[in-house]
Motif scaffolding. Structure first.
Motif, PDB file in Angstrom:
ATOM      1  N   VAL A 156       0.866  -1.166   0.000  1.00 43.67           N
ATOM      2  CA  VAL A 156       0.000   0.000   0.000  1.00 43.67           C
ATOM      3  C   VAL A 156       0.909   1.223   0.000  1.00 43.67           C
ATOM      4  CG1 VAL A 156      -1.784   1.290   1.217  1.00 43.67           C
ATOM      5  CG2 VAL A 156      -1.828  -1.213   1.243  1.00 43.67           C
ATOM      6  N   TYR A 157       0.673   2.108  -0.936  1.00 46.59           N
ATOM      7  CA  TYR A 157       1.506   3.300  -1.069  1.00 46.59           C
ATOM      8  C   TYR A 157       0.764   4.507  -0.499  1.00 46.59           C
ATOM      9  CZ  TYR A 157       4.970   0.876  -3.852  1.00 46.59           C
ATOM     10  OH  TYR A 157       5.975   0.030  -4.262  1.00 46.59           O
ATOM     11  N   PHE A 158       1.475   5.270   0.294  1.00 46.55           N
ATOM     12  CA  PHE A 158       0.925   6.450   0.937  1.00 46.55           C
ATOM     13  C   PHE A 158       1.699   7.688   0.506  1.00 46.55           C
ATOM     14  CE2 PHE A 158      -1.643   4.268   4.116  1.00 46.55           C
ATOM     15  CZ  PHE A 158      -1.009   3.031   4.217  1.00 46.55           C
ATOM     16  N   CYS A 159       0.998   8.779   0.332  1.00 45.27           N
ATOM     17  CA  CYS A 159       1.689  10.044   0.165  1.00 45.27           C
ATOM     18  C   CYS A 159       1.613  10.821   1.473  1.00 45.27           C
ATOM     19  CB  CYS A 159       1.105  10.868  -0.980  1.00 45.27           C
ATOM     20  SG  CYS A 159      -0.647  11.265  -0.843  1.00 45.27           S
ATOM     21  N   ALA A 160       2.589  11.661   1.680  1.00 47.51           N
ATOM     22  CA  ALA A 160       2.663  12.437   2.914  1.00 47.51           C
ATOM     23  C   ALA A 160       3.201  13.824   2.613  1.00 47.51           C
ATOM     24  CB  ALA A 160       3.542  11.740   3.936  1.00 47.51           C
ATOM     25  N   ALA A 161       2.845  14.742   3.471  1.00 54.04           N
ATOM     26  CA  ALA A 161       3.300  16.127   3.330  1.00 54.04           C
ATOM     27  C   ALA A 161       3.897  16.593   4.641  1.00 54.04           C
ATOM     28  CB  ALA A 161       2.130  17.019   2.932  1.00 54.04           C
ATOM     29  N   ASN A 162       4.925  17.383   4.533  1.00 56.47           N
ATOM     30  CA  ASN A 162       5.556  17.918   5.740  1.00 56.47           C
ATOM     31  C   ASN A 162       6.212  19.240   5.412  1.00 56.47           C
ATOM     32  OD1 ASN A 162       7.351  18.313   8.057  1.00 56.47           O
ATOM     33  ND2 ASN A 162       6.768  16.225   8.575  1.00 56.47           N
ATOM     34  N   SER A 163       5.858  20.252   6.166  1.00 58.42           N
ATOM     35  CA  SER A 163       6.423  21.580   5.908  1.00 58.42           C
ATOM     36  C   SER A 163       7.592  21.898   6.835  1.00 58.42           C
ATOM     37  CB  SER A 163       5.350  22.658   6.073  1.00 58.42           C
ATOM     38  OG  SER A 163       4.882  22.702   7.408  1.00 58.42           O
ATOM     39  N   ARG A 164       7.819  21.035   7.841  1.00 55.65           N
ATOM     40  CA  ARG A 164       8.864  21.332   8.826  1.00 55.65           C
ATOM     41  C   ARG A 164      10.093  20.461   8.659  1.00 55.65           C
ATOM     42  NH1 ARG A 164       5.674  22.507  14.549  1.00 55.65           N
ATOM     43  NH2 ARG A 164       4.272  24.114  13.740  1.00 55.65           N
ATOM     44  N   LEU A 165       9.879  19.180   8.378  1.00 58.24           N
ATOM     45  CA  LEU A 165      11.002  18.275   8.183  1.00 58.24           C
ATOM     46  C   LEU A 165      11.371  18.264   6.709  1.00 58.24           C
ATOM     47  CD1 LEU A 165       9.858  15.315  10.447  1.00 58.24           C
ATOM     48  CD2 LEU A 165      11.489  17.146  11.000  1.00 58.24           C
ATOM     49  N   GLY A 166      12.658  18.321   6.432  1.00 57.67           N
ATOM     50  CA  GLY A 166      13.087  18.386   5.055  1.00 57.67           C
ATOM     51  C   GLY A 166      12.866  17.100   4.287  1.00 57.67           C
ATOM     52  N   TYR A 167      12.992  17.198   2.967  1.00 57.15           N
ATOM     53  CA  TYR A 167      12.751  16.019   2.129  1.00 57.15           C
ATOM     54  C   TYR A 167      13.808  14.946   2.384  1.00 57.15           C
ATOM     55  CZ  TYR A 167      16.541  17.198  -1.105  1.00 57.15           C
ATOM     56  OH  TYR A 167      17.761  17.435  -1.655  1.00 57.15           O
ATOM     57  N   PHE A 169       1.374  15.028   7.391  1.00 53.89           N
ATOM     58  CA  PHE A 169      -0.008  14.763   6.987  1.00 53.89           C
ATOM     59  C   PHE A 169       0.016  13.592   6.014  1.00 53.89           C
ATOM     60  CE2 PHE A 169      -1.884  18.465   8.911  1.00 53.89           C
ATOM     61  CZ  PHE A 169      -0.848  19.368   8.974  1.00 53.89           C
ATOM     62  N   TRP A 170      -1.024  12.751   6.077  1.00 51.83           N
ATOM     63  CA  TRP A 170      -1.020  11.503   5.322  1.00 51.83           C
ATOM     64  C   TRP A 170      -2.269  11.356   4.468  1.00 51.83           C
ATOM     65  CZ3 TRP A 170       3.213   8.399   5.467  1.00 51.83           C
ATOM     66  CH2 TRP A 170       4.146   8.677   6.484  1.00 51.83           C
ATOM     67  N   GLY A 171      -2.067  10.722   3.320  1.00 55.14           N
ATOM     68  CA  GLY A 171      -3.186  10.310   2.501  1.00 55.14           C
ATOM     69  C   GLY A 171      -3.653   8.928   2.938  1.00 55.14           C
ATOM     70  N   GLN A 172      -4.682   8.422   2.276  1.00 57.52           N
ATOM     71  CA  GLN A 172      -5.323   7.178   2.702  1.00 57.52           C
ATOM     72  C   GLN A 172      -4.651   5.927   2.164  1.00 57.52           C
ATOM     73  OE1 GLN A 172      -6.061   8.700   0.036  1.00 57.52           O
ATOM     74  NE2 GLN A 172      -6.867   7.259  -1.441  1.00 57.52           N
TER      75      GLN A 172
END
Length: 127
Positions: A92-103, A116-119
């Protein structure tokens, strides 16, 4: 912020698949974006990440050279292009977003309050 991953499916080994993750609710360009996967019986692991501008990317060794990541900040969408798929890519593949921790810190995103996470979207690769 809300994330919606899509594009998973059942494919044969050696073929390609492109996952998409649409982001809404906040300014997309403030977020580094990441892709994670979780195979049955295993912990979720980072696969790839892309910087806020899209100019820099990171890939796990297991997918390096086969996967690529891109983003379209005008469409608030991030993509994961998966080529030469292998049965071991099944997860299962999830996408996530983060504005504080670097890539490059994508390994720290799981469990972080700033993520933040997708489903999730299922990818199954048959041999």
């Amino acid at each position: 912020v809300q994330l919606q991953a899509s594009g998973g499916g059942l494919v044969q080994a050696g073929t390609s698949l492109r996952l998409s993750c649409a982001v809404s609710g906040r300014t997309f360009s403030i977020y580094h974006m990441g892709w994670f996967r979780q195979a049955p019986g295993k912990e979720r692991e980072p696969v790839a990440s892309i910087s806020k501008t899209g100019g820099d990317t990171y890939f796990a060794d297991s997918v390096k050279g086969r996967f690529s990541a891109s983003r379209d900040n005008a469409k608030n969408t991030v993509y994961l292009q998966m080529n030469s798929l292998k049965p071991e890519d099944t997860a299962v593949y999830f996408c996530a977003a983060n504005s504080r921790l670097g890539y490059l810190s994508v390994g720290l995103w799981d469990g972080s309050r700033s993520s933040f996470w997708g489903q999730g979207t299922q990818v199954t690769v048959s041999s």
